[in-house]
Design a protein around this motif. Sequence first.
Motif, mmCIF file in Angstrom:
data_model
loop_
_atom_site.group_PDB
_atom_site.id
_atom_site.type_symbol
_atom_site.label_atom_id
_atom_site.label_comp_id
_atom_site.label_asym_id
_atom_site.label_seq_id
_atom_site.Cartn_x
_atom_site.Cartn_y
_atom_site.Cartn_z
ATOM 1 N N THR A 12 -32.510 -23.564 -8.921
ATOM 2 C CA THR A 12 -32.753 -22.209 -9.424
ATOM 3 C C THR A 12 -33.784 -22.184 -10.548
ATOM 4 O O THR A 12 -34.763 -21.431 -10.468
ATOM 5 N N PRO A 13 -33.618 -23.006 -11.617
ATOM 6 C CA PRO A 13 -34.640 -22.954 -12.677
ATOM 7 C C PRO A 13 -36.021 -23.400 -12.227
ATOM 8 O O PRO A 13 -37.030 -22.823 -12.647
ATOM 9 N N THR A 14 -36.106 -24.404 -11.368
ATOM 10 C CA THR A 14 -37.427 -24.823 -10.892
ATOM 11 C C THR A 14 -38.026 -23.764 -9.969
ATOM 12 O O THR A 14 -39.244 -23.575 -9.930
ATOM 13 N N GLU B 275 -37.539 -20.531 -10.341
ATOM 14 C CA GLU B 275 -38.039 -19.494 -11.242
ATOM 15 C C GLU B 275 -39.366 -19.905 -11.859
ATOM 16 O O GLU B 275 -40.282 -19.080 -12.015
ATOM 17 N N LEU B 276 -39.485 -21.198 -12.195
ATOM 18 C CA LEU B 276 -40.748 -21.697 -12.736
ATOM 19 C C LEU B 276 -41.856 -21.564 -11.708
ATOM 20 O O LEU B 276 -42.975 -21.122 -12.021
ATOM 21 N N ARG C 42 -43.069 -18.019 -11.395
ATOM 22 C CA ARG C 42 -43.935 -17.619 -12.507
ATOM 23 C C ARG C 42 -45.355 -18.146 -12.331
ATOM 24 O O ARG C 42 -46.311 -17.573 -12.834
ATOM 25 N N ALA D 141 -28.347 -21.746 -5.810
ATOM 26 C CA ALA D 141 -27.516 -22.495 -6.755
ATOM 27 C C ALA D 141 -26.333 -23.133 -6.033
ATOM 28 O O ALA D 141 -25.995 -24.301 -6.271
ATOM 29 N N LEU E 206 -31.017 -28.147 -10.216
ATOM 30 C CA LEU E 206 -32.158 -27.535 -10.880
ATOM 31 C C LEU E 206 -32.970 -26.667 -9.927
ATOM 32 O O LEU E 206 -34.082 -26.249 -10.248
#
Length: 403
Positions: free
Chosen positions: A160-162, A164-165, A168, A257, A158
């Motif tokens: 990469t998604p965290t 990106e979060l 933001r 990743a 996780l």
Amino acid sequence: MDTLITRHPAQRRILTVLVAAQVLSGAGLAAGITVGALLAQDMLGATSAAGLPAALFTIGSALAALLFARVSGLRGRRVGLAGGYLTGAVGALGVVIAAATDNAVLLFVALFVYGAGSSTNLQARYAGADLAAPQRRGSAVSTVLVATTLGAVLGPNLVTPTGELAARWGVPALAGPFILAVFAYTAAAIVLWVLLRPDPLLTARALPADPVASGNSSHNTRLLLIGTTTMVVIQLVMIAIMTMTPVHMRHHGHDLAATGFVIAVHVAGMYLPSPISGWLVDRIGRLPVVAASGVTLLAAGLVAGFAPAESTPLLTLALGLLGLGWNLGLVSGTALITDAVPVETRATVQGRIDMVIAVAGATGGMASGFVVASSSYPALSFAGGIIAFLLVPLVATRPRVRA
């Protein structure tokens, strides 16, 4: 005969609660392993600093283990474990704030506090055994330990998604996994605080004592030395190579990743083989498994050292072997130490040994950055493998031990 006989009717419920908490906490545990070194390197601008996070949260883990073990002894497992995870969440939050404000001092303090989550994750396995029937304690401990695997393997994937979060929210992407750790450790603390009832340790104290053979009245120094040496060596080698692998990968163009996947395989190797390792220890003996640990860690070092820097598959294999070798050494070393010490002094001696092991891990973490900065990642990997292989002659010169 029912193989799931327990000492207390609440045992099944307690194991279920502990498993749920371990799945959550495993995700929190993975943050520091995956990006801690990269975050420190970015904030300080030096490869030599990349080993400091592992050292700091290892030292913090050692001190937290002593503190929350004492809390558990006084107030029960529910208070001790929930308090440990909540402290880990506070540390993870501190890391996020440090990254957002580019405050290196706060980063190191927060990583130290974050270590409480790691020590609590390991201490939870003892809660699984508190109310287990004597013939099922090993299985209970393995169940809790293996439960860490799901969260710990999911966490690095996780990244990469965290990240990106985090971006933001205006926070550096490398702090993303620590945002996950805040929520994961907090959730684990809430699960234990609300659901771990009755408290397994306090309930066990109220039960009639189990008939236990007294065994030897003094330490078996030889077994104690082998067990301690095994656990010190595997911790030093594992943390040193693990810490610098993400740094090595980023230097050679791998994205987060790919790094997360490699670390996920490593963490799976650390926890997932526990039932097999335990079976081997009981089936073929402690010392052969110690030797297998040394050989496996040597293989890990050789694969990591010889692997082309751009080869994700070979680095994944190396880190998987590194986790497996650590697991074999952890289980066999723990069994040897337990065999070597009489029950009257076992907890005290094990606590002291855990401190030595933590210092070894901190040393490996700190030294790894300097070794890579002054030499190379392959040199670190080769050195780690050779050090681990010294376990083989250590046990080969000793009489075979069975238990």
